[in-house]
Design an enzyme around this catalytic site. Structure first.
Site, PDB file in Angstrom:
ATOM      1  N   ASP A  48       0.845  -1.200   0.000  1.00 55.57           N
ATOM      2  CA  ASP A  48       0.000   0.000   0.000  1.00 55.57           C
ATOM      3  C   ASP A  48       0.878   1.247   0.000  1.00 55.57           C
ATOM      4  O   ASP A  48       2.032   1.191   0.426  1.00 55.57           O
ATOM      5  CB  ASP A  48      -0.877   0.026   1.260  1.00 55.57           C
ATOM      6  CG  ASP A  48      -1.823  -1.164   1.307  1.00 55.57           C
ATOM      7  OD1 ASP A  48      -2.112  -1.733   0.243  1.00 55.57           O
ATOM      8  OD2 ASP A  48      -2.258  -1.509   2.421  1.00 55.57           O
TER       9      ASP A  48
HETATM   10  N1  URA Z   1      -1.103  -5.924   4.043  1.00 54.39           N
HETATM   11  C1  URA Z   1      -1.646  -4.685   3.997  1.00 54.39           C
HETATM   12  O1  URA Z   1      -2.701  -4.440   4.574  1.00 54.39           O
HETATM   13  N2  URA Z   1      -0.995  -3.741   3.301  1.00 54.39           N
HETATM   14  C2  URA Z   1       0.184  -3.946   2.685  1.00 54.39           C
HETATM   15  O2  URA Z   1       0.749  -3.020   2.092  1.00 54.39           O
HETATM   16  C3  URA Z   1       0.744  -5.237   2.753  1.00 54.39           C
HETATM   17  C4  URA Z   1       0.083  -6.216   3.431  1.00 54.39           C
END
Ligand code: URA
Length: 244
Positions: A107
């Site tokens: 993310d």
């Molecule tokens: N899980 C998440 O919620 N976000 C990420 O970026 C990676 C794993």
């Protein structure tokens, strides 16, 4: 595998632009190969351990690119970003020209270890659910994490749109608000959704390990490096883990 190729072709393959542009660089005496000026575009070299400079910048020949990046927050894992700069802007242009892709996305607010390659087979294998390489996340939670919450994550939590509960492979309490969570899958927002499912909330998320490969302490935020042979071995699933 070692190959003998013309320097013009080598530079083109390594992402330094069209054959014509590479030819001009060479004729203009901007290129050295294995320590010596090379102004003949047709001069052939063994690609094994080939080192060269372009306008004084040193490079080593890599048939395929395998990289790790310490992703900063507020960067997007996409070539076409919406709100933030792309992680690809942190790489030298020739690598981007080679068409590198990140393996699984983080993310925009997640930091830490991300792998990048231009080897389609490697990307496919590493992204496949069958190739179960565990990933470890350092999760900072809004509320103190209770033993019951840890037990729940280890037993499995039901996420919307999933058929069955999903459990972390391990979940270790580091401090009141910080846990290390190991996941076998890489589902959309998985850590955030699992933590929400135990009535807590992710305030900070950093990926600290993929397989046996740890984010190196000396790889600063925003920096990248080539993966060594040893690093690549650490990405192989341990015995009995891969199902294909
Ligand atoms: N899980 C998440 O919620 N976000 C990420 O970026 C990676 C794993």
């Amino acid at each position: 595998m070692a190959k003998k190729l013309s320097i013009e072709r080598i530079l083109h393959n390594q992402g330094f632009g069209s054959r014509k542009l590479c030819r001009i660089l060479i004729i203009n005496e901007e290129v050295t190969v294995n320590g010596e000026l090379c102004d003949d575009p047709d001069a052939a070299f063994d690609t094994d351990k080939l080192s060269y400079t372009i306008k004084g910048e040193p490079w080593v020949y890599h048939e395929k690119s395998y990289l790790m990046l310490h992703k900063p927050g507020n960067y997007e894992c996409s070539h076409k970003t919406q709100h933030h700069p792309t992680i690809y802007s942190l790489l030298p242009h020739p690598l981007v020209e080679r068409g590198v892709q990140c393996i699984g996305r983080l993310d925009e607010d997640t930091t830490g270890l991300i792998l990048i390659s231009d080897d389609g087979q490697f990307i496919h294998k590493m992204s496949s659910p069958k190739w179960k390489v565990p990933k470890i996340y350092e999760v900072t939670c809004k509320h103190p994490v209770s033993d019951e919450q840890i037990a729940h994550i280890l037993k499995g939590v039901q996420l919307i749109d999933e058929d069955a509960p999903i459990a972390a492979l391990s979940c270790e309490k580091i401090s009141d608000h910080v846990i290390h969570m190991t996941l076998a899958e890489g589902k959309y927002h998985q850590v955030k959704r699992m933590v929400a499912a135990i009535s807590n909330r992710v305030e900070g998320l950093k990926r600290i390990q993929i397989g046996q490969l740890k984010l190196p302490d000396d790889l600063k935020v925003g920096e990248w490096r080539w993966l060594s042979e040893e690093d690549l071995l650490k990405l192989k699933p341990q015995e009995n883990q891969a199902t294909a």
